[in-house]
Structures are given as C-alpha cells and as structure tokens.
Enzyme design. Structure first.
Site, PDB file in Angstrom:
ATOM      1  N   LYS A  49       0.813  -1.218   0.000  1.00  0.00           N
ATOM      2  CA  LYS A  49       0.000   0.000   0.000  1.00  0.00           C
ATOM      3  C   LYS A  49       0.844   1.265   0.000  1.00  0.00           C
ATOM      4  O   LYS A  49       1.792   1.394   0.758  1.00  0.00           O
ATOM      5  CB  LYS A  49      -0.898  -0.012   1.248  1.00  0.00           C
ATOM      6  CG  LYS A  49      -1.901   1.109   1.290  1.00  0.00           C
ATOM      7  CD  LYS A  49      -3.132   0.685   2.034  1.00  0.00           C
ATOM      8  CE  LYS A  49      -4.183   1.764   2.065  1.00  0.00           C
ATOM      9  NZ  LYS A  49      -4.593   2.288   0.792  1.00  0.00           N
ATOM     10  N   ALA A  76       6.355   1.007   5.930  1.00  0.00           N
ATOM     11  CA  ALA A  76       7.327   0.125   5.272  1.00  0.00           C
ATOM     12  C   ALA A  76       7.351   0.343   3.763  1.00  0.00           C
ATOM     13  O   ALA A  76       8.424   0.345   3.149  1.00  0.00           O
ATOM     14  CB  ALA A  76       7.031  -1.335   5.601  1.00  0.00           C
ATOM     15  N   CYS A  77       6.192   0.533   3.164  1.00  0.00           N
ATOM     16  CA  CYS A  77       6.129   0.720   1.709  1.00  0.00           C
ATOM     17  C   CYS A  77       6.811   2.030   1.297  1.00  0.00           C
ATOM     18  O   CYS A  77       7.488   2.094   0.272  1.00  0.00           O
ATOM     19  CB  CYS A  77       4.681   0.686   1.228  1.00  0.00           C
ATOM     20  SG  CYS A  77       3.887  -0.913   1.535  1.00  0.00           S
ATOM     21  N   THR A  78       6.643   3.047   2.116  1.00  0.00           N
ATOM     22  CA  THR A  78       7.304   4.324   1.848  1.00  0.00           C
ATOM     23  C   THR A  78       8.813   4.161   1.969  1.00  0.00           C
ATOM     24  O   THR A  78       9.570   4.593   1.090  1.00  0.00           O
ATOM     25  CB  THR A  78       6.792   5.417   2.814  1.00  0.00           C
ATOM     26  OG1 THR A  78       5.375   5.561   2.626  1.00  0.00           O
ATOM     27  CG2 THR A  78       7.479   6.743   2.559  1.00  0.00           C
ATOM     28  N   SER A 128      10.154   2.234  -1.093  1.00  0.00           N
ATOM     29  CA  SER A 128      10.144   3.042  -2.315  1.00  0.00           C
ATOM     30  C   SER A 128      11.220   4.123  -2.272  1.00  0.00           C
ATOM     31  O   SER A 128      11.876   4.390  -3.288  1.00  0.00           O
ATOM     32  CB  SER A 128       8.759   3.670  -2.522  1.00  0.00           C
ATOM     33  OG  SER A 128       7.796   2.647  -2.685  1.00  0.00           O
TER      34      SER A 128
END
Length: 160
Positions: free
Chosen positions: A45, A50-52, A55
């Site tokens: 998401k 964590a996704c930020t 990326s």
C-alpha cells in the site's frame, strides 16, 4: 474464506507478462524492459511506513541501478491517482504500476491470504523479482524486510 490457487514461480521460470496503468499516465508492460534486467517489487500500500521506506530506498539507489543497466518498477493494488500523490509527496523517481485488478500480483503469486491481529484477509506479500534481460527470473525475495533490501537487490543486479 475461499481457497485460492497460488502460483509458485521459481528461478529460471519465464516472468509472467503484465500490462498495467502507471503513475503519470500511460501503461507499462514487461516487454518494455526486454533486453535489460528488471527489478520488479510488489508492495501492499502507498504511503504506509514500510512501503514508503522501501520506495524511498529504491529511489535513493535508482542511479546505481541504472548504472548497472537495470530498470526498477514498483507494483501495488493502489490506483494511479494514489500513486501520483505518493510519488509527489515523497519525491519518488521509480515508476509505479497500478494493479487494482490484482492480475500481476496473482500471476507472480504475491496476492495471498495474510493475517494481522487475529484477522485474515487477502493482500500483497511484499516481494521482489529480479528478471534477467531474457525475461527469466534470476532471483526472488519473498516476505521482504525493508531495511537493507534495496542494497541487497542492487548487489544481485551487479552479479548478473
């Protein structure tokens, strides 16, 4: 919960093709990367911790990946509009594909049953695929821990 059939890809398998809308408009396909290695990372998401971090890590190393001859593509079930906001907010340079129908996630076997706080649900298992220039899978990282991951993937790209 209904049982789903999960694809299990292995090293040397041909990477499944995809055709997805991407941030900034347009579409992206596996064939767009023919002739060069591709780091394909699936994440759950946009704009979550964590996704930020993942990326941003790939963005920070984007020039190194390019120097090593590899392209990077992030994929999540979020909309193109969500991706556009995410890219702008965090100054991301890696392209992001929108897989709202989960076709790519299912083809790569990363759309799976997950559980958190005693609740089960379907979601993307954070995974990265290193696809060689000939379209075959060279490495697979499943259930990725973000810290140090982009660096590990870069090292694998340099070994190709």
């Amino acid at each position: 919960m209904t049982e789903i059939s999960v694809v299990e890809l292995g090293i040397g398998d041909r990477a499944p093709d995809f055709d997805l809308p991407r941030d900034g408009g347009g579409r992206v396909r596996l064939t767009d990367f023919a002739g060069k290695p591709l780091v394909l990372f699936f994440y759950p998401k946009d704009d979550t911790t964590a996704c930020t971090a993942e990326s941003i890590s790939f963005t920070a190393l984007a020039a190194e990946f390019e120097k090593a001859g590899a392209a990077i593509l992030g994929v999540s079930p979020d909309s193109v509009k969500s991706h556009d906001k995410f890219v702008k907010k965090h100054a991301l340079s890696v392209p992001l594909a929108s897989d709202e129908e989960k076709t790519a996630a299912e083809a790569y076997g990363v759309w799976r049953e997950k559980s958190m706080y005693g609740r089960t649900f379907m979601g993307v298992v954070r995974s990265t695929f290193l696809i060689e220039a000939d379209g075959r899978i060279a490495r697979i990282w499943s259930k990725v821990k973000v810290t140090g991951h982009a660096e590990e993937v870069l090292a694998a790209v340099k070994e190709l």
